[in-house]
Design a protein around this motif. Structure first.
Motif, PDB file in Angstrom:
ATOM      1  N   SER A 492       0.808  -1.319   0.126  1.00  0.00           N
ATOM      2  CA  SER A 492       0.106  -0.056  -0.007  1.00  0.00           C
ATOM      3  C   SER A 492       1.000   1.073   0.014  1.00  0.00           C
ATOM      4  O   SER A 492       0.457   2.030  -0.375  1.00  0.00           O
ATOM      5  CB  SER A 492      -0.958   0.099   0.530  1.00  0.00           C
ATOM      6  OG  SER A 492      -0.113  -0.184   2.115  1.00  0.00           O
ATOM      7  N   GLU A 493       1.874   1.166   0.497  1.00  0.00           N
ATOM      8  CA  GLU A 493       3.110   2.185   0.697  1.00  0.00           C
ATOM      9  C   GLU A 493       3.536   3.026  -1.013  1.00  0.00           C
ATOM     10  O   GLU A 493       3.954   3.677  -0.737  1.00  0.00           O
ATOM     11  CB  GLU A 493       3.795   2.216   1.563  1.00  0.00           C
ATOM     12  CG  GLU A 493       4.925   0.912   1.074  1.00  0.00           C
ATOM     13  CD  GLU A 493       4.419   0.191   1.929  1.00  0.00           C
ATOM     14  OE1 GLU A 493       5.811  -1.314   1.406  1.00  0.00           O
ATOM     15  OE2 GLU A 493       3.656  -0.534   2.210  1.00  0.00           O
ATOM     16  N   LEU A 494       3.109   1.836  -1.637  1.00  0.00           N
ATOM     17  CA  LEU A 494       3.567   2.142  -3.651  1.00  0.00           C
ATOM     18  C   LEU A 494       2.538   2.956  -4.095  1.00  0.00           C
ATOM     19  O   LEU A 494       2.425   4.015  -4.282  1.00  0.00           O
ATOM     20  CB  LEU A 494       3.954   1.238  -4.037  1.00  0.00           C
ATOM     21  CG  LEU A 494       5.262   0.439  -3.385  1.00  0.00           C
ATOM     22  CD1 LEU A 494       5.285  -0.822  -4.131  1.00  0.00           C
ATOM     23  CD2 LEU A 494       6.860   1.345  -3.041  1.00  0.00           C
ATOM     24  N   HIS A 495       1.445   2.285  -3.103  1.00  0.00           N
ATOM     25  CA  HIS A 495       0.129   3.296  -4.244  1.00  0.00           C
ATOM     26  C   HIS A 495      -0.120   4.788  -3.598  1.00  0.00           C
ATOM     27  O   HIS A 495      -0.407   6.110  -4.629  1.00  0.00           O
ATOM     28  CB  HIS A 495      -1.543   2.310  -3.161  1.00  0.00           C
ATOM     29  CG  HIS A 495      -1.194   1.178  -4.386  1.00  0.00           C
ATOM     30  ND1 HIS A 495      -1.286   1.367  -5.545  1.00  0.00           N
ATOM     31  CD2 HIS A 495      -2.074  -0.402  -3.906  1.00  0.00           C
ATOM     32  CE1 HIS A 495      -1.209  -0.132  -5.723  1.00  0.00           C
ATOM     33  NE2 HIS A 495      -1.369  -0.729  -4.557  1.00  0.00           N
ATOM     34  N   LEU A 496       0.728   4.459  -2.228  1.00  0.00           N
ATOM     35  CA  LEU A 496       0.300   6.163  -1.336  1.00  0.00           C
ATOM     36  C   LEU A 496       0.877   6.994  -1.842  1.00  0.00           C
ATOM     37  O   LEU A 496       0.865   8.188  -1.399  1.00  0.00           O
ATOM     38  CB  LEU A 496       0.175   5.687   0.175  1.00  0.00           C
ATOM     39  CG  LEU A 496      -1.316   5.054   0.467  1.00  0.00           C
ATOM     40  CD1 LEU A 496      -0.896   5.269   1.598  1.00  0.00           C
ATOM     41  CD2 LEU A 496      -2.875   5.625   0.106  1.00  0.00           C
ATOM     42  N   HIS A 497       2.382   6.380  -2.464  1.00  0.00           N
ATOM     43  CA  HIS A 497       3.083   7.718  -2.441  1.00  0.00           C
ATOM     44  C   HIS A 497       2.726   8.988  -3.482  1.00  0.00           C
ATOM     45  O   HIS A 497       1.836   8.954  -4.104  1.00  0.00           O
ATOM     46  CB  HIS A 497       4.713   6.759  -3.030  1.00  0.00           C
ATOM     47  CG  HIS A 497       5.954   7.120  -3.250  1.00  0.00           C
ATOM     48  ND1 HIS A 497       6.296   8.068  -2.987  1.00  0.00           N
ATOM     49  CD2 HIS A 497       6.454   7.442  -4.368  1.00  0.00           C
ATOM     50  CE1 HIS A 497       7.163   8.715  -2.906  1.00  0.00           C
ATOM     51  NE2 HIS A 497       7.348   8.289  -4.438  1.00  0.00           N
ATOM     52  N   ASP A 498       3.844   9.722  -2.931  1.00  0.00           N
ATOM     53  CA  ASP A 498       3.716  10.932  -4.280  1.00  0.00           C
ATOM     54  C   ASP A 498       2.113  11.409  -4.384  1.00  0.00           C
ATOM     55  O   ASP A 498       1.277  11.634  -5.477  1.00  0.00           O
ATOM     56  CB  ASP A 498       4.285  10.512  -5.650  1.00  0.00           C
ATOM     57  CG  ASP A 498       4.280  11.554  -6.687  1.00  0.00           C
ATOM     58  OD1 ASP A 498       4.482  12.859  -5.830  1.00  0.00           O
ATOM     59  OD2 ASP A 498       4.489  11.309  -7.783  1.00  0.00           O
ATOM     60  N   GLY A 499       1.226  11.328  -2.969  1.00  0.00           N
ATOM     61  CA  GLY A 499       0.059  12.328  -2.888  1.00  0.00           C
ATOM     62  C   GLY A 499      -1.212  11.331  -3.387  1.00  0.00           C
ATOM     63  O   GLY A 499      -2.123  11.036  -3.765  1.00  0.00           O
TER      64      GLY A 499
END
Length: 605
Positions: A492-499
Motif C-alpha cells: 500500500s505504501e507504493l500506492h500512497l506515495h507521491d500523493g
C-alpha cells in the motif's frame, strides 16, 4: 460490444418470440449494425450486433454450432481470442469465422465452465446446450458488461439492460426498500444482485449461473482477488513492483487495440487517460483520435480541462477533437441520458459521457477510457486516511457516504423506514464486505470494496450505458484482471506515495509531460448539475414536486422543500447535489414507468 437477451421457459410453454423481439428493439442502440434471434423450444436468445471483430456475416449472433449442439449470445470483447483460437485448433477444432464469439463457443465445449477463467476481456454471455436444455450465464470478473435478470413463475428472462427487461413485460416494478436505502446513502451504489426494482436482479461480476431445464440454479464464483502479496512476492522491492505493473499495463493497453475497426481514446487530460495515450504511442499506434469535452463554468467552477488534454494531444500528435457543450445543450440532453440509464445514476458526468459518446461515435466505434485507475491504484482522497484508520468502517463512511443513517430518517417516508427498510442497509453491506477475508488492512478493505463494488455500480456502469447509447464500445485497460491482481497485491505504501497513485505516477514520469502529472486531481466536471440554476433547477423542481413522484411516497416532502430553498447548501461529501440525486431518481422512474406505492415498503424484497 452488443446487447443480448434471453427468454427461458421452465413449463410446457415455448420461449416467447414476441418478448424477445421487444427486448431486442429496446437495445437497438447498443447494437445498431445487425440483429438476430434463435428459438430452441423453451430457450430463446436474441442479439443486437455492433460490428467490431469479424465484420462479416460469419460473426453474426446468436451463434449456433449444430455439430457441438451449442448456441451463444455474447456481449463484449475477448482480447486474447486469437491465442485461444490457436490452442483450440491444436485440439482439433475447426472455425468458420474469425470472431471472438466462436472462440467462446468452442472454448466452452472444450473446457466447460473453466472457459471463463481463460477469457481475457469484458463479457456477458448466455450459452445454451441443445441436448441437455441447460443454459449458462456468465459475467466478466470486474462486471464491465452488465447482465440483468427478471423472474416470473415458470420463466426467466435476461438482458444487457434493465429497460429491455421492462419492454418484455411481466416485471414486478415495485421499489426494493433495501436498494432504495443504499441509493440514497451509499452514493447511489446499489450492489448486485439488487436493483431499485424488486423484480429485476443483476448477475454479480465473476459469476457463472447454470440454469437447468426445470429452472434449477447453481451459481459459481470463478474469480477472487486477494489484497495481499503471495508468499513468493514477500521480498520484492519497489522497483520490481513498479516494473511488473508497468509491464502488465502496457500489455493491457496493447491488448485493447484488437479490433477490425479504428480505435480512439477518451482523453480527459487527467493522468489516467493521458497515460493510455502515451502507452498507445509507445506501442506504435499512429493517427490516433482523441476526444475531450468541456462544459460552461458555473459559480466560479471550471467545466473543462482542455488545458491539460491539449498538452497531451500536442505531445503525441493525436488527431484531437475538443467538444464544447453549452449549458442549454446539457439540459436538452438530460431526458435522453436518463433514458439510457439502466439504473438511476447521480454522477454529474453521465450527461457528459452521453454527449461525448454522441460526438465520438461519428469518428470511431471503439475507444479506450481511464476508468478504474483511482480505485485500483489509490487515487481518491479517502485512501490516505484509511491507511492509518483505527475504525475502518467509520473512516470510510465519513468520506464516502452521501448521508448518515440519521439523515436517512429525514429523507424517506416513514413507511420505507419500517420493517426491512428500516435497517442501516448500506452500513451493514460495507461492514460485511470489510469483514471478509483477503483484505487485511483498512486501506486494502477500501480498495477492494471500491474496485469490486463501487466501481462496478458507478463509473463502469455509467460508461457502458452512455457509450452504448451511441453504439460506441468503451474499453478500460486499468480493469484488465491481471493489472487489478497485481495492484491488489502491491504494498500500500507504493500506492500512497507521491500523493496517491504512486505506481502510476512513477510510470507516467517516464512517458508524460510533468504538467499533466503534477497537478491537482480533476474530475469530469458538469457544474450545471452541481449548482442547479435556471431551467435546470426548474426541470428538477418539476420532477421532484410532480404528482407522479409524490404519489410514489418515497421521499418526505419537507426534505424536498428544504433542498429547494437552497440547493447549493446541500452538497454531498463527494461534491454532488443532494437535490439532483432525488431529481434523477424522479426522472428515471418517470421515464421507465416504474410505479411504486407506500405499500411496496411493507413487502419483502
Amino acid at each position: 460490444m452488443c446487447g443480448i437477451a434471453g427468454d427461458l421457459s421452465f413449463q410446457n410453454s415455448p420461449s416467447d418470440p414476441q418478448a424477445l423481439e421487444r427486448m431486442s428493439r429496446a437495445m437497438r442502440r447498443r447494437g445498431p449494425d445487425a440483429s438476430g434471434m434463435i428459438l430452441h423450444d423453451r430457450v430463446g436468445l436474441a442479439h443486437r450486433r455492433l460490428k467490431i471483430i469479424d465484420l462479416s456475416e460469419a460473426g453474426a449472433q446468436p451463434m449456433h454450432d449444430p455439430q457441438l449442439g451449442l448456441s451463444l449470445a455474447f456481449n463484449g470483447c475477448i482480447y486474447n481470442h486469437r491465442e485461444l483460437r490457436s490452442e483450440l485448433e491444436a485440439k482439433g477444432y475447426r472455425f468458420f469465422s474469425t470472431s471472438d464469439t466462436e472462440v467462446i463457443l468452442k472454448g466452452y465445449h472444450a473446457w466447460g465452465l473453466d472457459v471463463a477463467r481463460r477469457l481475457s476481456g469484458m463479457f456477458a454471455f448466455a450459452i445454451a446446450e441443445r441436448d441437455s436444455g441447460k443454459v449458462v450465464l456468465g459475467r466478466d470478473r470486474l462486471g464491465i458488461k452488465p447482465l440483468y435478470l427478471a423472474e416470473t413463475p415458470g420463466r426467466l428472462r435476461f438482458a444487457s439492460s434493465l429497460p429491455a427487461l421492462l419492454a418484455a413485460g411481466d416485471v414486478d416494478r415495485g421499489i426494493d426498500p433495501v436498494a432504495l436505502h443504499r441509493y440514497f446513502s451509499f452514493h447511489a451504489v446499489v450492489p448486485a444482485p439488487r436493483t431499485l426494482l424488486r423484480g429485476v436482479r443483476k448477475l454479480p461480476p465473476a459469476t457463472l449461473l447454470e440454469i437447468g431445464p426445470d429452472g434449477s440454479r447453481r451459481e459459481h464464483v470463478y474469480w477472487t482477488c486477494p489484497y495481499e502479496p503471495r508468499e513468493e512476492e514477500a521480498g520484492l522491492d519497489a522497483q520490481t513492483w513498479r516494473a511488473r505493473i508497468a509491464d502488465a499495463l502496457r500489455g493491457a493497453v496493447r491488448r485493447r487495440t484488437v479490433a477490425d475497426v479504428p480505435i480512439g481514446v477518451l482523453l480527459s487530460g487527467g493522468l489516467d487517460s493521458s497515460l493510455i495515450v502515451a502507452l498507445l504511442a509507445e506501442a506504435g499506434v499512429s493517427d490516433l483520435n482523441t476526444f475531450s469535452i468541456g462544459f460552461e463554468s458555473i459559480n466560479g467552477e471550471a467545466g473543462d480541462e482542455f488545458a491539460y488534454s491539449d498538452i497531451v494531444a500536442r505531445e503525441f500528435g493525436t488527431r484531437h477533437h475538443r467538444i464544447e457543450i453549452a449549458a442549454d445543450r446539457t439540459l436538452g440532453a438530460l431526458p435522453d441520458a436518463v433514458a439510457a440509464m439502466s439504473e438511476p445514476m447521480t454522477s454529474h458526468d453521465c450527461v457528459g459521457f452521453y454527449l461525448l459518446s454522441e460526438a465520438v461515435s461519428e469518428h470511431v466505434k471503439v475507444v479506450q477510457s481511464g476508468q478504474g485507475a483511482d480505485e485500483a491504484f489509490a487515487g481518491y482522497h479517502w485512501y490516505p486516511p484509511m491507511a492509518g484508520a483505527n475504525d475502518a468502517f467509520a473512516t470510510y463512511r465519513d468520506a464516502f457516504f452521501d448521508r448518515s443513517h440519521d439523515e436517512m430518517q429525514a429523507v424517506l417516508q416513514p413507511s420505507w423506514l419500517s420493517g426491512e427498510g428500516g435497517a442501516d442497509h448500506a452500513g451493514e453491506f460495507v461492514r460485511d464486505h470489510f469483514a471478509a477475508a483477503g483484505a487485511p488492512t483498512p486501506l486494502d478493505k477500501a480498495l477492494r470494496l471500491d474496485t469490486q463494488v463501487m466501481l462496478v455500480e458507478d463509473p463502469v456502469k455509467r460508461v457502458d450505458n452512455m457509450t452504448m447509447a451511441w453504439g460506441l464500445e468503451a474499453r478500460v485497460p486499468f480493469l484488465d484482471h491481471e493489472v487489478i491482481e497485481l495492484a491488489a497485491r502491491c504494498p500500500s505504501e507504493l500506492h500512497l506515495h507521491d500523493g496517491g497513485k504512486g505506481v502510476l505516477k512513477h510510470l507516467a514520469r517516464q512517458v508524460l509531460p510533468a504538467a499533466v502529472i503534477d497537478r491537482p486531481k480533476g474530475y469530469f466536471p458538469v457544474p450545471a448539475l452541481k449548482y442547479l440554476r435556471g431551467d435546470m433547477l426548474d426541470m428538477v423542481r418539476d420532477a421532484v414536486c410532480s404528482r407522479r413522484f409524490r404519489d410514489r411516497g418515497l421521499v418526505q416532502e419537507s426534505y424536498i422543500e428544504e433542498l429547494l430553498k437552497a440547493p447549493d447548501d446541500h452538497i454531498t461529501r463527494l461534491r454532488g447535489s443532494k437535490l439532483w440525486q432525488i431529481g434523477v431518481l424522479a426522472l428515471w422512474l418517470d421515464t421507465h414507468d416504474a410505479p411504486a406505492s407506500r405499500l411496496d415498503a411493507d413487502v419483502a424484497a
